[in-house]
Scaffold this motif. Structure first.
Motif, PDB file in Angstrom:
ATOM      1  N   SER A  21       0.761  -1.001   0.067  1.00 59.98           N
ATOM      2  CA  SER A  21      -0.106  -0.051   0.198  1.00 59.98           C
ATOM      3  C   SER A  21       0.713   1.192   0.003  1.00 59.98           C
ATOM      4  O   SER A  21       0.724   2.241  -0.722  1.00 59.98           O
ATOM      5  CB  SER A  21      -0.944   0.057   1.322  1.00 59.98           C
ATOM      6  OG  SER A  21      -0.190  -0.090   2.363  1.00 59.98           O
ATOM      7  N   THR A  50      -6.370   2.875   5.084  1.00 59.51           N
ATOM      8  CA  THR A  50      -4.821   2.105   4.723  1.00 59.51           C
ATOM      9  C   THR A  50      -4.088   3.203   4.071  1.00 59.51           C
ATOM     10  O   THR A  50      -2.883   2.993   4.262  1.00 59.51           O
ATOM     11  CB  THR A  50      -5.461   1.142   3.371  1.00 59.51           C
ATOM     12  OG1 THR A  50      -6.056   0.162   4.087  1.00 59.51           O
ATOM     13  CG2 THR A  50      -4.136   0.590   2.832  1.00 59.51           C
ATOM     14  N   TYR A  53      -2.232   4.936   6.803  1.00 57.86           N
ATOM     15  CA  TYR A  53      -1.305   3.771   7.293  1.00 57.86           C
ATOM     16  C   TYR A  53      -0.014   4.056   6.412  1.00 57.86           C
ATOM     17  O   TYR A  53       1.399   4.112   7.039  1.00 57.86           O
ATOM     18  CB  TYR A  53      -1.644   2.336   7.584  1.00 57.86           C
ATOM     19  CG  TYR A  53      -0.274   1.686   8.027  1.00 57.86           C
ATOM     20  CD1 TYR A  53      -0.078   1.457   9.087  1.00 57.86           C
ATOM     21  CD2 TYR A  53      -0.046   0.863   6.899  1.00 57.86           C
ATOM     22  CE1 TYR A  53       0.785   0.575   9.530  1.00 57.86           C
ATOM     23  CE2 TYR A  53       1.107  -0.210   7.253  1.00 57.86           C
ATOM     24  CZ  TYR A  53       1.371  -0.193   8.392  1.00 57.86           C
ATOM     25  OH  TYR A  53       2.427  -1.120   8.584  1.00 57.86           O
TER      26      TYR A  53
END
Length: 84
Positions: A21, A50, A53
């Motif tokens: 990601s 996500t 993060y």
């Protein structure tokens, strides 16, 4: 001059051990330039959590720069931190 900013070897090395990601977010920033977190979520099709993060991991590695948006101070704008 090209609008695409390519990552230097040092940046690529710092990305090597990051999650997919984070690599995707970095690649989108490489091609698109500066984007907000919500724009990154839209471009990458990743959930906002996500993307958050991924941005935190990229920030820890010194791969992204962020600043407050001039149009909306509640938002931050992210870009790759590239060596000049």
């Amino acid at each position: 001059m090209s609008a695409i900013r390519t990552a230097d070897e040092d940046t690529v090395e710092r990305l090597r051990d990051l999650p997919p990601s984070a690599k995707l977010v970095a690649k989108v920033l490489e091609y698109e330039g500066t984007l907000t977190q919500s724009e990154l979520a839209e471009e990458t099709l990743l959930p906002a959590r996500t993307v958050r993060y991924a941005l935190n991991r990229l920030d820890e590695e010194g791969v992204v720069d962020s600043r407050f948006s001039f149009t909306d101070a509640r938002k931050r704008i992210y870009a790759l931190a590239l060596a000049e």
